[in-house]
Enzyme design. Structure first.
Site, mmCIF file in Angstrom:
data_model
loop_
_atom_site.group_PDB
_atom_site.id
_atom_site.type_symbol
_atom_site.label_atom_id
_atom_site.label_comp_id
_atom_site.label_asym_id
_atom_site.label_seq_id
_atom_site.Cartn_x
_atom_site.Cartn_y
_atom_site.Cartn_z
ATOM 1 N N CYS A 114 6.631 20.889 -56.629
ATOM 2 C CA CYS A 114 6.092 21.160 -55.286
ATOM 3 C C CYS A 114 5.647 19.895 -54.551
ATOM 4 O O CYS A 114 5.524 19.907 -53.330
ATOM 5 C CB CYS A 114 4.936 22.150 -55.378
ATOM 6 S SG CYS A 114 5.440 23.719 -56.076
ATOM 7 N N HIS A 251 1.511 21.539 -48.426
ATOM 8 C CA HIS A 251 2.402 22.352 -49.251
ATOM 9 C C HIS A 251 1.902 23.791 -49.172
ATOM 10 O O HIS A 251 0.704 24.050 -49.286
ATOM 11 C CB HIS A 251 2.388 21.854 -50.698
ATOM 12 C CG HIS A 251 3.023 22.815 -51.647
ATOM 13 N ND1 HIS A 251 4.286 23.331 -51.425
ATOM 14 C CD2 HIS A 251 2.584 23.389 -52.794
ATOM 15 C CE1 HIS A 251 4.574 24.165 -52.406
ATOM 16 N NE2 HIS A 251 3.561 24.221 -53.248
ATOM 17 N N ASN A 281 6.017 30.356 -51.259
ATOM 18 C CA ASN A 281 6.019 28.989 -51.797
ATOM 19 C C ASN A 281 7.468 28.582 -52.067
ATOM 20 O O ASN A 281 8.111 29.139 -52.949
ATOM 21 C CB ASN A 281 5.182 28.983 -53.085
ATOM 22 C CG ASN A 281 5.093 27.601 -53.718
ATOM 23 O OD1 ASN A 281 5.826 26.690 -53.347
ATOM 24 N ND2 ASN A 281 4.205 27.469 -54.684
HETATM 25 O O1 UT7 Z 1 2.888 25.281 -55.782
HETATM 26 C C1 UT7 Z 1 1.717 25.043 -56.508
HETATM 27 C C2 UT7 Z 1 1.579 26.031 -57.550
HETATM 28 N N1 UT7 Z 1 1.028 27.291 -57.301
HETATM 29 C C3 UT7 Z 1 -0.217 27.548 -56.855
HETATM 30 O O2 UT7 Z 1 -0.868 26.715 -56.287
HETATM 31 C C4 UT7 Z 1 -0.764 28.903 -57.101
HETATM 32 C C5 UT7 Z 1 -2.197 28.840 -57.528
HETATM 33 N N2 UT7 Z 1 -2.776 30.119 -57.918
HETATM 34 C C6 UT7 Z 1 -2.856 31.185 -57.093
HETATM 35 O O3 UT7 Z 1 -2.403 31.137 -55.986
HETATM 36 C C7 UT7 Z 1 -3.577 32.424 -57.589
HETATM 37 O O4 UT7 Z 1 -4.230 32.151 -58.799
HETATM 38 C C8 UT7 Z 1 -2.639 33.649 -57.746
HETATM 39 C C9 UT7 Z 1 -2.194 34.147 -56.381
HETATM 40 C C10 UT7 Z 1 -1.428 33.264 -58.591
HETATM 41 C C11 UT7 Z 1 -3.364 34.804 -58.470
HETATM 42 O O5 UT7 Z 1 -4.571 35.134 -57.808
HETATM 43 P P1 UT7 Z 1 -5.893 35.380 -58.657
HETATM 44 O O6 UT7 Z 1 -6.935 35.765 -57.686
HETATM 45 O O7 UT7 Z 1 -6.136 34.133 -59.467
HETATM 46 O O8 UT7 Z 1 -5.522 36.642 -59.541
HETATM 47 P P2 UT7 Z 1 -5.512 36.802 -61.128
HETATM 48 O O9 UT7 Z 1 -4.411 36.013 -61.726
HETATM 49 O O10 UT7 Z 1 -6.885 36.569 -61.634
HETATM 50 O O11 UT7 Z 1 -5.184 38.338 -61.283
HETATM 51 C C12 UT7 Z 1 -6.116 39.339 -60.891
HETATM 52 C C13 UT7 Z 1 -5.565 40.694 -61.235
HETATM 53 C C14 UT7 Z 1 -5.121 40.834 -62.686
HETATM 54 O O12 UT7 Z 1 -5.463 42.137 -63.110
HETATM 55 P P3 UT7 Z 1 -6.756 42.371 -64.060
HETATM 56 O O13 UT7 Z 1 -6.496 41.556 -65.276
HETATM 57 O O14 UT7 Z 1 -7.913 41.877 -63.254
HETATM 58 O O15 UT7 Z 1 -6.717 43.834 -64.257
HETATM 59 C C15 UT7 Z 1 -3.632 40.719 -62.617
HETATM 60 O O16 UT7 Z 1 -2.972 41.398 -63.664
HETATM 61 O O17 UT7 Z 1 -4.395 40.979 -60.449
HETATM 62 C C16 UT7 Z 1 -3.329 41.378 -61.301
HETATM 63 N N3 UT7 Z 1 -2.074 40.936 -60.722
HETATM 64 C C17 UT7 Z 1 -1.369 41.640 -59.823
HETATM 65 N N4 UT7 Z 1 -1.583 42.845 -59.266
HETATM 66 C C18 UT7 Z 1 -0.683 43.284 -58.369
HETATM 67 C C19 UT7 Z 1 -1.423 39.755 -60.967
HETATM 68 N N5 UT7 Z 1 -0.303 39.695 -60.207
HETATM 69 C C20 UT7 Z 1 -0.258 40.852 -59.499
HETATM 70 C C21 UT7 Z 1 0.654 41.354 -58.552
HETATM 71 N N6 UT7 Z 1 0.386 42.564 -58.010
HETATM 72 N N7 UT7 Z 1 1.751 40.676 -58.154
#
Ligand code: UT7
Length: 324
Positions: A114, A251, A281
């Site tokens: 990225c 980005h 992204n």
């Molecule tokens: O290009 C550079 C690289 N990328 C980034 O910079 C991305 C950086 N990270 C992020 O943008 C965020 O961490 C994410 C968008 C990937 C995730 O957001 P989050 O607030 O950190 O969510 P999480 O991973 O803590 O997940 C929360 C909940 C989980 O459920 P439980 O365990 O709380 O029951 C996940 O299983 O959301 C669930 N979940 C989803 N639910 C519906 C994870 N993905 C999904 C989904 N749809 N697609």
């Protein structure tokens, strides 16, 4: 007098097919609400079967050359930032160079995921400053959808395909920050975070391409800190304050990262170019796609001070401060 690398033209290309969050929720266990709330993404473009990174790159570079009033024959350096090359080798840049009709000059791919476009700008700028190039095309191009595991909802909803390009030419400047061109670039990498964001395949490991794997929360945490640091570094080097910046072109990983970074820096959110809602992204392509959108709609004008920043797998991160 000092040699400056001036952006003379920008261009971009997005595949025709748009996939909305609602479309995704038909085959991934997800919802539009979750994706919008956590990432700000509403839709993404996905390349057609058979459409390759080189196709996207050639389309974007052709537009950037037209905007610069140049021809492929004027180019003496091709750099493509990509993590999704057409083939393991040769470089996708070789295909682009051949298509643009300029054999013989250097053409290579650059892999910083990225952060690739910022790395590409820095590399081209150093070639130009060293007198080894006069007209460089720097492209960020990705078909990231081919690296997605559609069974992993934590990653597959976040990425899209696209390409953006700039044409840089060597111009004489006064050596002040009023000069047009790249004023400074700042690159970083920390390989101790290799496993936080990677594709779990490769020629020397699995002999497969692999899929994107990411520890989202950790990446998010590091991104906000590293991006703010890369911005401050660019400002301090050029003795600017955040108020001097006309546009932040970040980005586009996640709207929450864009908001947190702007907030941390005390930057007016209206000065941030945002395309993550429409493009998701697109890895190395996201900055030139956003830059292109800002130029095309008339927000970014000649003479504006534009700050680009990125963070990605490696970890890699960096910034580039440019007077358009
Ligand atoms: O290009 C550079 C690289 N990328 C980034 O910079 C991305 C950086 N990270 C992020 O943008 C965020 O961490 C994410 C968008 C990937 C995730 O957001 P989050 O607030 O950190 O969510 P999480 O991973 O803590 O997940 C929360 C909940 C989980 O459920 P439980 O365990 O709380 O029951 C996940 O299983 O959301 C669930 N979940 C989803 N639910 C519906 C994870 N993905 C999904 C989904 N749809 N697609």
């Amino acid at each position: 007098m000092i040699r400056r690398s001036v952006i003379q033209g920008v261009g971009s290309y997005l595949p025709e097919k748009i996939v909305t969050n609602a479309d995704l929720s038909k085959f991934v266990d997800t919802t539009d609400d979750w994706i919008v709330e956590r990432s700000g993404i509403r839709e993404r473009h996905i390349a057609a079967d058979g459409e390759m990174t080189s196709d996207l790159a050639i389309a974007a570079a052709t537009k950037a050359l037209a905007a610069a009033g140049r021809d492929g024959k004027d180019v003496d350096l091709f750099i493509i930032a990509t993590a999704t090359p057409d083939h393991t080798f040769p470089a996708t840049a070789a295909r682009v160079q051949a298509a643009l009709g300029r054999p013989g000059v250097p053409a290579f791919d650059l892999q910083a995921v990225c952060s690739g476009f910022v790395y590409g700008l820095a590399t081209a700028d150093n070639f130009i400053k060293a007198g080894q190039a006069k007209c460089a095309v720097v492209i960020g191009a990705e078909v990231f959808s081919r690296l997605l595991d559609w069974k992993d909802r934590t990653t597959c909803v976040l990425f899209g395909d696209g390409a953006g390009a700039v044409v840089l030419t060597a111009e004489n400047g006064e050596g002040t920050t009023k000069d047009r061109g790249i004023l400074s670039t700042h690159l970083h990498s920390d390989g101790t975070f290799y496993d936080m964001l990677y594709a779990d395949g490769g020629p020397s490991s699995t002999q497969t391409t692999g899929f994107v794997r990411m520890k989202g929360k950790e990446v998010f945490r590091h991104a906000v800190v590293n991006l703010a640091e890369a911005v401050r570094e660019a400002l301090a080097t050029n003795q600017f304050t955040i108020d001097d910046v006309d546009w932040l072109v970040p980005h586009q990983a996640n709207k929450r990262i864009l908001d947190s970074t702007a907030d941390k820096l005390g930057l007016d959110p209206a000065k941030v170019i945002v395309t993550v809602d429409k493009h998701a992204n697109t890895s190395a392509a996201s900055i030139p796609l956003a830059l292109s959108a800002g130029v095309a709609d008339g927000r970014i004008k000649k003479g504006d001070l534009v700050l680009m920043e990125a963070m990605g797998g490696g970890f890699t991160w960096g910034s580039a401060l440019v007077r358009m």
